[in-house]
Design a protein around this motif. Structure first.
Motif, PDB file in Angstrom:
ATOM      1  N   PRO A  14      12.868 -11.597  26.364  1.00  0.00           N
ATOM      2  CA  PRO A  14      13.784 -11.459  27.375  1.00  0.00           C
ATOM      3  C   PRO A  14      13.677 -10.523  28.235  1.00  0.00           C
ATOM      4  O   PRO A  14      12.797  -9.535  28.065  1.00  0.00           O
ATOM      5  N   LEU A  15      14.546 -10.613  29.534  1.00  0.00           N
ATOM      6  CA  LEU A  15      14.268  -9.577  30.204  1.00  0.00           C
ATOM      7  C   LEU A  15      15.197  -8.250  30.060  1.00  0.00           C
ATOM      8  O   LEU A  15      16.011  -8.315  29.101  1.00  0.00           O
ATOM      9  N   HIS A  16      14.726  -6.945  30.400  1.00  0.00           N
ATOM     10  CA  HIS A  16      15.567  -6.004  30.201  1.00  0.00           C
ATOM     11  C   HIS A  16      16.801  -5.999  30.397  1.00  0.00           C
ATOM     12  O   HIS A  16      16.965  -6.644  31.701  1.00  0.00           O
ATOM     13  N   PRO A  17      17.707  -5.275  29.745  1.00  0.00           N
ATOM     14  CA  PRO A  17      19.083  -5.473  30.312  1.00  0.00           C
ATOM     15  C   PRO A  17      19.424  -4.816  31.474  1.00  0.00           C
ATOM     16  O   PRO A  17      20.166  -5.633  32.295  1.00  0.00           O
ATOM     17  N   LEU A  71       7.745  -7.951  39.380  1.00  0.00           N
ATOM     18  CA  LEU A  71       6.471  -8.141  39.840  1.00  0.00           C
ATOM     19  C   LEU A  71       5.839  -6.778  38.935  1.00  0.00           C
ATOM     20  O   LEU A  71       4.601  -7.219  38.274  1.00  0.00           O
ATOM     21  N   VAL A  72       6.300  -5.686  38.676  1.00  0.00           N
ATOM     22  CA  VAL A  72       5.692  -4.968  37.889  1.00  0.00           C
ATOM     23  C   VAL A  72       5.689  -5.172  36.474  1.00  0.00           C
ATOM     24  O   VAL A  72       4.712  -4.744  35.514  1.00  0.00           O
ATOM     25  N   SER A  73       6.608  -5.795  35.881  1.00  0.00           N
ATOM     26  CA  SER A  73       6.722  -6.327  34.626  1.00  0.00           C
ATOM     27  C   SER A  73       5.513  -7.234  34.048  1.00  0.00           C
ATOM     28  O   SER A  73       5.083  -7.443  32.948  1.00  0.00           O
ATOM     29  N   LEU A  74       5.011  -8.037  35.216  1.00  0.00           N
ATOM     30  CA  LEU A  74       3.902  -8.931  35.033  1.00  0.00           C
ATOM     31  C   LEU A  74       2.665  -8.438  34.742  1.00  0.00           C
ATOM     32  O   LEU A  74       1.745  -8.821  34.477  1.00  0.00           O
ATOM     33  N   ILE A  75       2.773  -7.052  34.778  1.00  0.00           N
ATOM     34  CA  ILE A  75       1.474  -6.037  34.146  1.00  0.00           C
ATOM     35  C   ILE A  75       1.163  -6.468  32.985  1.00  0.00           C
ATOM     36  O   ILE A  75       0.038  -6.632  32.534  1.00  0.00           O
ATOM     37  N   THR A  78       2.188  -9.828  27.492  1.00  0.00           N
ATOM     38  CA  THR A  78       3.080 -10.819  26.916  1.00  0.00           C
ATOM     39  C   THR A  78       4.129 -11.453  27.809  1.00  0.00           C
ATOM     40  O   THR A  78       4.715 -12.364  27.651  1.00  0.00           O
ATOM     41  N   ALA A  79       4.278 -10.658  29.196  1.00  0.00           N
ATOM     42  CA  ALA A  79       5.133 -11.298  29.914  1.00  0.00           C
ATOM     43  C   ALA A  79       4.830 -12.359  31.013  1.00  0.00           C
ATOM     44  O   ALA A  79       5.206 -12.985  31.666  1.00  0.00           O
ATOM     45  N   ARG A  80       3.378 -12.659  30.822  1.00  0.00           N
ATOM     46  CA  ARG A  80       2.714 -13.395  31.774  1.00  0.00           C
ATOM     47  C   ARG A  80       2.862 -15.179  31.086  1.00  0.00           C
ATOM     48  O   ARG A  80       1.702 -15.559  30.527  1.00  0.00           O
ATOM     49  N   THR A  81       3.920 -15.676  31.057  1.00  0.00           N
ATOM     50  CA  THR A  81       4.007 -16.841  30.657  1.00  0.00           C
ATOM     51  C   THR A  81       4.311 -17.810  32.017  1.00  0.00           C
ATOM     52  O   THR A  81       4.584 -17.381  33.185  1.00  0.00           O
ATOM     53  N   ARG A  82       4.029 -19.114  31.973  1.00  0.00           N
ATOM     54  CA  ARG A  82       4.598 -19.957  33.183  1.00  0.00           C
ATOM     55  C   ARG A  82       5.798 -19.854  33.581  1.00  0.00           C
ATOM     56  O   ARG A  82       6.252 -19.859  34.653  1.00  0.00           O
ATOM     57  N   ALA A  83       6.879 -19.702  32.633  1.00  0.00           N
ATOM     58  CA  ALA A  83       8.198 -19.504  33.064  1.00  0.00           C
ATOM     59  C   ALA A  83       8.693 -18.552  33.648  1.00  0.00           C
ATOM     60  O   ALA A  83       9.411 -18.301  34.756  1.00  0.00           O
ATOM     61  N   ARG A  84       8.030 -17.498  33.532  1.00  0.00           N
ATOM     62  CA  ARG A  84       8.055 -15.833  33.884  1.00  0.00           C
ATOM     63  C   ARG A  84       7.578 -15.923  35.265  1.00  0.00           C
ATOM     64  O   ARG A  84       7.916 -15.361  36.094  1.00  0.00           O
ATOM     65  N   TYR A  85       6.319 -16.844  35.483  1.00  0.00           N
ATOM     66  CA  TYR A  85       5.870 -16.896  36.831  1.00  0.00           C
ATOM     67  C   TYR A  85       6.790 -17.579  38.068  1.00  0.00           C
ATOM     68  O   TYR A  85       7.088 -17.492  38.885  1.00  0.00           O
ATOM     69  N   TYR A  87      10.030 -17.692  37.169  1.00  0.00           N
ATOM     70  CA  TYR A  87      11.306 -16.816  37.580  1.00  0.00           C
ATOM     71  C   TYR A  87      10.744 -15.880  38.789  1.00  0.00           C
ATOM     72  O   TYR A  87      11.842 -15.662  39.481  1.00  0.00           O
ATOM     73  N   VAL A  88       9.694 -15.079  38.821  1.00  0.00           N
ATOM     74  CA  VAL A  88       9.416 -14.416  39.863  1.00  0.00           C
ATOM     75  C   VAL A  88       9.039 -15.201  40.900  1.00  0.00           C
ATOM     76  O   VAL A  88       9.703 -14.399  42.242  1.00  0.00           O
ATOM     77  N   GLY A  89       8.652 -16.167  40.949  1.00  0.00           N
ATOM     78  CA  GLY A  89       8.630 -17.069  42.479  1.00  0.00           C
ATOM     79  C   GLY A  89       9.851 -17.559  42.995  1.00  0.00           C
ATOM     80  O   GLY A  89      10.272 -17.297  44.141  1.00  0.00           O
ATOM     81  N   LEU A  90      10.742 -17.748  42.091  1.00  0.00           N
ATOM     82  CA  LEU A  90      12.222 -18.139  42.422  1.00  0.00           C
ATOM     83  C   LEU A  90      13.043 -16.936  43.088  1.00  0.00           C
ATOM     84  O   LEU A  90      13.611 -16.851  43.819  1.00  0.00           O
ATOM     85  N   LEU A  91      12.800 -15.778  42.307  1.00  0.00           N
ATOM     86  CA  LEU A  91      13.455 -14.324  42.746  1.00  0.00           C
ATOM     87  C   LEU A  91      12.822 -14.107  44.269  1.00  0.00           C
ATOM     88  O   LEU A  91      13.599 -13.600  44.970  1.00  0.00           O
TER      89      LEU A  91
END
Length: 146
Positions: A14-17, A71-75, A78-85, A87-91
């Motif tokens: 999950p994302l950081h609070p 964008l920084v969290s994609l470093i 473990t955060a490099r999942t398809r869904a996270r990409y 999410y970052v694209g939609l943001l």
């Protein structure tokens, strides 16, 4: 003897609070911008456009740092999942639409009305899709291991 296959879910990170606070705080401000644009379309009171412009600035104050954080969290691997990409694209799409919406809201009050309402609807739709992925709507995937 037959054993049933195990259903394993993909590890969900999950994302950081505080990151979640930034993303979710942008939603009511984008929604308020849409409501103020609707109020201006119905009443033609120019103060509604000023209110919508300030709400839009507030939404961007929360959305842009959330994008930088995402964008920084994609470093981390473990955060490099398809869904996270996604999410970052939609943001990122939300931030671009919000910026374009702020350019439309910078126009004269009588010129901006049809476009401002459309851009506000696009911003709200984009932030809703972003929140769907941020809250884990489709981030979990099941895999069957035989």
């Amino acid at each position: 003897m037959h054993t049933r296959p195990d259903v394993v879910t993909q590890p969900y990170r999950p994302l950081h609070p505080l990151h979640m606070l930034l993303v979710t705080s942008a939603f009511p401000l984008f929604l308020g911008t849409l409501v103020a644009d609707i109020a201006y379309a119905k009443t033609y009171q120019i103060q509604w456009t000023n209110f919508a412009s300030w709400l839009l600035v507030g939404a961007m104050v929360f959305a842009v740092p959330a994008l930088v954080w995402a964008l920084v969290s994609l470093i981390t691997p473990t955060a490099r999942t398809r869904a996270r990409y996604i999410y970052v694209g939609l943001l990122a799409l939300t931030c671009v639409l919000g910026f374009l919406n702020s350019l439309v809201h910078a126009m004269d009050a009588w010129q901006k009305m049809p476009q401002a309402l459309v851009w506000s609807v696009l911003c709200v739709a984009s932030i809703v899709a972003t929140l769907w992925f941020a809250l884990g709507g489709t981030l979990r995937r099941r895999e069957v291991i035989a």
